[in-house]
Write an enzyme that holds these catalytic residues in place. Structure first.
Site, PDB file in Angstrom:
ATOM      1  N   ASP A 258      -6.054   2.131  10.296  1.00  0.00           N
ATOM      2  CA  ASP A 258      -7.491   1.906  10.431  1.00  0.00           C
ATOM      3  C   ASP A 258      -7.741   1.413  11.859  1.00  0.00           C
ATOM      4  O   ASP A 258      -7.793   2.224  12.786  1.00  0.00           O
ATOM      5  CB  ASP A 258      -7.868   0.876   9.353  1.00  0.00           C
ATOM      6  CG  ASP A 258      -9.346   0.603   9.258  1.00  0.00           C
ATOM      7  OD1 ASP A 258     -10.137   1.450   9.680  1.00  0.00           O
ATOM      8  OD2 ASP A 258      -9.728  -0.470   8.748  1.00  0.00           O
TER       9      ASP A 258
ATOM     10  N   GLY B 223       0.764  -1.240   0.000  1.00  0.00           N
ATOM     11  CA  GLY B 223       0.000   0.000   0.000  1.00  0.00           C
ATOM     12  C   GLY B 223       0.794   1.289   0.000  1.00  0.00           C
ATOM     13  O   GLY B 223       0.356   2.289  -0.548  1.00  0.00           O
TER      14      GLY B 223
ATOM     15  N   ARG C 291      -4.972   0.480  -7.228  1.00  0.00           N
ATOM     16  CA  ARG C 291      -3.719   1.029  -6.673  1.00  0.00           C
ATOM     17  C   ARG C 291      -3.141   2.130  -7.568  1.00  0.00           C
ATOM     18  O   ARG C 291      -2.478   3.035  -7.091  1.00  0.00           O
ATOM     19  CB  ARG C 291      -2.651  -0.069  -6.559  1.00  0.00           C
ATOM     20  CG  ARG C 291      -2.871  -1.044  -5.436  1.00  0.00           C
ATOM     21  CD  ARG C 291      -1.586  -1.834  -5.202  1.00  0.00           C
ATOM     22  NE  ARG C 291      -1.832  -3.077  -4.498  1.00  0.00           N
ATOM     23  CZ  ARG C 291      -1.928  -3.206  -3.174  1.00  0.00           C
ATOM     24  NH1 ARG C 291      -1.784  -2.149  -2.404  1.00  0.00           N
ATOM     25  NH2 ARG C 291      -2.164  -4.379  -2.634  1.00  0.00           N
TER      26      ARG C 291
ATOM     27  N   LYS D 124      -7.792   6.813   9.722  1.00  0.00           N
ATOM     28  CA  LYS D 124      -9.229   6.590   9.892  1.00  0.00           C
ATOM     29  C   LYS D 124      -9.480   6.392  11.381  1.00  0.00           C
ATOM     30  O   LYS D 124      -9.675   5.273  11.854  1.00  0.00           O
ATOM     31  CB  LYS D 124      -9.608   5.308   9.141  1.00  0.00           C
ATOM     32  CG  LYS D 124     -10.825   5.409   8.265  1.00  0.00           C
ATOM     33  CD  LYS D 124     -11.288   4.041   7.849  1.00  0.00           C
ATOM     34  CE  LYS D 124     -10.708   3.569   6.542  1.00  0.00           C
ATOM     35  NZ  LYS D 124     -11.206   2.229   6.183  1.00  0.00           N
TER      36      LYS D 124
ATOM     37  N   GLU E  56       3.417   4.132   6.050  1.00  0.00           N
ATOM     38  CA  GLU E  56       2.293   3.240   5.755  1.00  0.00           C
ATOM     39  C   GLU E  56       1.196   4.016   5.047  1.00  0.00           C
ATOM     40  O   GLU E  56       1.080   5.234   5.191  1.00  0.00           O
ATOM     41  CB  GLU E  56       1.810   2.622   7.083  1.00  0.00           C
ATOM     42  CG  GLU E  56       0.558   1.784   7.024  1.00  0.00           C
ATOM     43  CD  GLU E  56       0.649   0.539   6.153  1.00  0.00           C
ATOM     44  OE1 GLU E  56       1.106   0.639   5.007  1.00  0.00           O
ATOM     45  OE2 GLU E  56       0.214  -0.538   6.608  1.00  0.00           O
ATOM     46  N   ASP E  57       0.393   3.308   4.270  1.00  0.00           N
ATOM     47  CA  ASP E  57      -0.668   3.971   3.522  1.00  0.00           C
ATOM     48  C   ASP E  57      -1.787   4.491   4.433  1.00  0.00           C
ATOM     49  O   ASP E  57      -2.186   5.635   4.358  1.00  0.00           O
ATOM     50  CB  ASP E  57      -1.244   3.051   2.425  1.00  0.00           C
ATOM     51  CG  ASP E  57      -1.693   1.680   2.947  1.00  0.00           C
ATOM     52  OD1 ASP E  57      -1.512   1.385   4.143  1.00  0.00           O
ATOM     53  OD2 ASP E  57      -2.223   0.897   2.134  1.00  0.00           O
TER      54      ASP E  57
ATOM     55  N   THR F  73      -2.358  -3.574  12.579  1.00  0.00           N
ATOM     56  CA  THR F  73      -1.191  -3.867  11.746  1.00  0.00           C
ATOM     57  C   THR F  73       0.015  -3.059  12.213  1.00  0.00           C
ATOM     58  O   THR F  73       1.100  -3.611  12.432  1.00  0.00           O
ATOM     59  CB  THR F  73      -1.497  -3.521  10.263  1.00  0.00           C
ATOM     60  OG1 THR F  73      -2.716  -4.148   9.887  1.00  0.00           O
ATOM     61  CG2 THR F  73      -0.374  -3.965   9.344  1.00  0.00           C
ATOM     62  N   LEU F  74      -0.189  -1.758  12.377  1.00  0.00           N
ATOM     63  CA  LEU F  74       0.948  -0.910  12.749  1.00  0.00           C
ATOM     64  C   LEU F  74       1.411  -1.157  14.171  1.00  0.00           C
ATOM     65  O   LEU F  74       2.598  -1.040  14.457  1.00  0.00           O
ATOM     66  CB  LEU F  74       0.602   0.560  12.515  1.00  0.00           C
ATOM     67  CG  LEU F  74       0.780   0.938  11.053  1.00  0.00           C
ATOM     68  CD1 LEU F  74       0.129   2.267  10.745  1.00  0.00           C
ATOM     69  CD2 LEU F  74       2.265   0.982  10.671  1.00  0.00           C
TER      70      LEU F  74
ATOM     71  N   GLY G 156      -5.536  -0.042  13.560  1.00  0.00           N
ATOM     72  CA  GLY G 156      -4.236   0.169  14.207  1.00  0.00           C
ATOM     73  C   GLY G 156      -3.517  -1.142  14.513  1.00  0.00           C
ATOM     74  O   GLY G 156      -2.362  -1.131  14.933  1.00  0.00           O
TER      75      GLY G 156
ATOM     76  N   ASP H 160      -5.442  -0.333  -2.226  1.00  0.00           N
ATOM     77  CA  ASP H 160      -6.232  -1.216  -3.088  1.00  0.00           C
ATOM     78  C   ASP H 160      -7.529  -1.705  -2.456  1.00  0.00           C
ATOM     79  O   ASP H 160      -7.727  -1.632  -1.244  1.00  0.00           O
ATOM     80  CB  ASP H 160      -5.417  -2.459  -3.445  1.00  0.00           C
ATOM     81  CG  ASP H 160      -5.317  -3.435  -2.263  1.00  0.00           C
ATOM     82  OD1 ASP H 160      -4.961  -2.983  -1.165  1.00  0.00           O
ATOM     83  OD2 ASP H 160      -5.625  -4.625  -2.435  1.00  0.00           O
TER      84      ASP H 160
ATOM     85  N   PHE I 273     -14.351   2.909   2.804  1.00  0.00           N
ATOM     86  CA  PHE I 273     -13.245   2.138   2.235  1.00  0.00           C
ATOM     87  C   PHE I 273     -12.606   2.933   1.108  1.00  0.00           C
ATOM     88  O   PHE I 273     -13.230   3.197   0.081  1.00  0.00           O
ATOM     89  CB  PHE I 273     -13.720   0.762   1.748  1.00  0.00           C
ATOM     90  CG  PHE I 273     -12.584  -0.197   1.635  1.00  0.00           C
ATOM     91  CD1 PHE I 273     -12.144  -0.895   2.760  1.00  0.00           C
ATOM     92  CD2 PHE I 273     -11.902  -0.363   0.441  1.00  0.00           C
ATOM     93  CE1 PHE I 273     -11.057  -1.764   2.681  1.00  0.00           C
ATOM     94  CE2 PHE I 273     -10.816  -1.225   0.352  1.00  0.00           C
ATOM     95  CZ  PHE I 273     -10.393  -1.927   1.472  1.00  0.00           C
TER      96      PHE I 273
END
Ligand code: IMP
Ligand code: MG
Length: 183
Positions: free
Chosen positions: A108, A49, A170, A136, A104-105, A112-113, A110, A164, A157
């Site tokens: 959301d 992303g 993308r 977000k 990071e893109d 993942t990060l 949080g 993507d 979204f």
């Protein structure tokens, strides 16, 4: 599971011009914060992303930087976070003693990060900061605040500019959101 050829209606959210302007501002801020002979900046892009954002951002930096990438799995082809994060491709270089900036893109939930930051902090970087293009905040599940953020977006979204939906969109130069999906 949404079919890859479903008819999707997109609405524009952030224009190419707005993105360019904001990326330039972020790069200026980052360049100011990382200026100085004792800094050793490594920009870590989270694939896929962040690739377009990172490419534009680093070309506006006025401080030396090394670039590395990580690939993590998050949503797959769905629009819902599973809360399961796996490192698919790890960094090539050691970040011990370095000033790491994770790019990071979108943040959301949080999840993942949070995982990425915790994982990277175990490798003893000198500093570790986070730069996201899109935030977000409405959907956050864990306490994590980006140090640099491009835009706050509503709970929809979003796609484009590297981001993507099931690998589609993308390549769009702007950011839009999915208004409708016809299976
Ligand atoms: P989080 O773990 O819920 O914060 O999700 C982070 C990842 O989910 C991001 O890096 C994106 O890849 C993906 N994601 C979250 N929201 C969106 C969205 O609106 N559009 C596309 N991908 C998203
Ligand atoms: Mg991502």
């Amino acid at each position: 599971m949404t079919e890859n050829n479903a008819a999707i209606t997109l609405k524009p959210l952030i224009s190419q011009v707005e993105i360019k302007q904001r990326v330039r501002e972020l790069a200026k801020e980052i360049s100011r914060d990382y200026a100085g002979a004792n800094r050793d900046l490594v920009v870590v892009g989270i694939l896929k992303g962040a690739w377009i954002f990172l490419a534009d951002l680093v070309r506006e930096l006025t401080v030396p930087a090394k670039i590395d990438f990580m690939t993590v799995s998050s949503y797959g082809a769905s629009t819902k976070s599973l809360g399961v994060v796996k490192i698919i491709l790890d960094l090539k270089c050691s970040i011990a003693g370095k000033d790491v900036l994770v790019v990071e893109d979108i943040i959301d939930t949080g999840l993942t990060l949070k995982y990425i930051i915790e994982n990277l902090s175990l490798r003893h970087p000198r500093s570790l900061k986070l730069c996201v293009l899109l935030d977000k905040p409405a959907r956050r599940q864990v306490k994590i605040e980006p140090d640099y953020r491009g835009f706050v977006v509503p709970d929809c979204f979003v796609v484009g500019y590297g981001v993507d939906f099931a690998e589609r969109f993308r390549h769009l130069p702007y950011i839009g959101y999915i208004e409708e999906i016809k299976e």
